[in-house]
Design an enzyme around this catalytic site. Structure first.
Site, PDB file in Angstrom:
ATOM      1  CG  ASN A 147      -0.248  -0.263   2.509  1.00 33.16           C
ATOM      2  OD1 ASN A 147       0.357  -1.317   2.677  1.00 33.16           O
ATOM      3  ND2 ASN A 147      -0.317   0.664   3.445  1.00 33.16           N
ATOM      4  CB  SER A 195     -11.548  -2.422   0.999  1.00 35.52           C
ATOM      5  OG  SER A 195     -12.344  -1.500   1.710  1.00 35.52           O
ATOM      6  CB  THR A 233     -28.634  -7.111   8.926  1.00 36.32           C
ATOM      7  OG1 THR A 233     -29.463  -7.758   9.891  1.00 36.32           O
ATOM      8  CG2 THR A 233     -29.499  -6.537   7.818  1.00 36.32           C
ATOM      9  CB  CYS A 321      -3.608   2.808   9.146  1.00 38.60           C
ATOM     10  SG  CYS A 321      -4.999   2.205   8.180  1.00 38.60           S
TER      11      CYS A 321
END
Length: 391
Positions: A147, A195, A233, A321
């Site tokens: 990344n 993602s 859900t 991050c």
């Protein structure tokens, strides 16, 4: 201070602009089609097929999750649960924190982790990886693309090694999916994580590829959603957005490989020509087409980020991050870069919505910012007074 009020967004590895076509497709599922998908309504078949098409796999192999981090954790946790006698993990020292910190936490729960070294170009030694696999190895986890540097790992070869040794192989493909062709098909890869927000989809939704006939134990227990592989859900609107983003990404792979790469290369050549002592981190050949990691000697990356932001240029000091951290990037330190080069590094990452004018403006702004910071003092412990003096 921002010229014409225009932001030059060069931080697409952190997150990407939501594609208007994705927003349009999501809206009905936020307003009209509000039923619980587990109540028997049909919505996910086409979405799963779109994600599967992007990855070159079967729709039944796709499990929807909340993000790449969950997908990474789920793959590793499953392998450990399948055979409790296997408590050894092999990964690399340059993984994203979603894998790195999870593995570090697992060492406190009785697991043993081998963190493979990389060389100065960011590559792992396949021989060392093969030797690291033991009879008690549960899983090998190696990212597809780094990344921070964009360096690509030979995941197909690593997967074959793991198949020969009957060990699960997982790859964190969060940065690779949608940017380079992926064809899982008959691949030996057991698990793959992605993602949506890394390729112009919504935040808060991801997917885990689970190879057909692979044994899998869910981490989240509850209802029978996702064919019993991930309870809870489903985030319907975001999953629809993931499907559309996957479709759009599949359509633009060639553009990502050509137009975006050309912008990145023009940017790099311009910066290298304009800034003395600038260098590129990692292998310049075997990497993502959109990523550029630069080291600028004599500056502090956090000071540079703040000053560039004032000029409307968005980039990062590495992973989103860790931006703002006092520590130099663990990726760059693992590549044996000296402290000055590691602390003076910035990551620029391009995307589908960038333009040639973005590149030109960035080439004009960045050298001036680097020059100001170098003149000010080089490594700056407290950046705010310097920034105020430069305003």
């Amino acid at each position: 201070m921002i010229a014409d009020g225009k932001i030059i967004y060069l931080d697409n590895n952190a997150t990407t602009q939501l594609d208007p076509a994705v927003v349009e497709e999501m809206l009905p599922f936020l307003t009209e089609f509000y039923g619980n998908p587990s109540s028997g309504y049909q919505f996910s078949g086409q979405v799963r097929e779109r994600v599967a098409f992007l990855l070159g796999c079967q729709a039944s192999e796709i499990v929807f999750t909340s993000c790449g981090t969950e997908s990474n954790n789920a793959a590793i946790n499953s392998a450990l649960q399948i055979d409790p006698s296997r408590k050894h993990i092999v990964t690399t020292a340059v993984e994203h924190s979603a894998v790195l910190r999870h593995c570090q936490a697992l060492t406190k729960r009785g697991c043993e982790v081998t963190f493979l070294r990389v060389d100065r170009d960011g590559h792992v030694d396949l021989g060392e990886l093969e030797q690291a696999i033991r009879p008690d190895t549960a899983i090998v986890s190696v990212m597809w693309a780094n990344n921070e540097t964009g360096v690509l790992f030979p995941v197909e070869k690593i997967a074959e090694v793991c198949r020969e040794k009957a060990v699960f192989f997982h790859t964190d493909a969060v940065q690779a999916a949608g940017k380079i062709p992926i064809r899982l098909g008959e691949s030996a890869i057991s698990f793959l994580s992605l993602s949506a927000h890394k390729f112009h989809g919504p935040k808060g939704v991801g997917a885990l590829y689970v190879k057909r006939n692979s044994r899998f134990q869910p981490s989240i227990i509850g209802g029978g959603q996702e064919n019993g592989r991930r309870a809870g859900t489903e985030n319907v609107a975001s999953i629809v957005g993931l499907g559309k983003a996957s479709e759009r990404a599949a359509e633009s792979i060639e553009e990502e490989e050509n137009r975006v790469r050309a912008m990145r290369d023009r940017f790099e050549n311009g910066i290298l020509e304009a800034v003395s002592g600038a260098s590129i981190n990692g292998d310049r050949g075997t990497r993502l087409p959109n990523t550029s990691s630069f080291s600028f000697g004599g500056i502090d990356s956090n000071a540079a980020l703040l000053l560039l932001d004032r000029h409307g240029v968005c980039c990062s000091a590495g992973s989103a991050c860790r931006t703002g951290s006092a520590e130099a990037s663990h990726v760059l330190r693992a590549m044996y870069l000296n402290e000055d080069r590691a602390r003076g590094s910035l990551r620029f990452s391009f995307g589908r919505f960038n333009s040639d004018s973005d590149v030109q403006r960035a080439i004009e702004i960045i050298p001036k910012v680097v020059e100001k910071l170098r003149r000010a003092s080089g490594v700056i412990p407290d950046v705010q007074p310097v920034l105020e003096s430069l305003s």
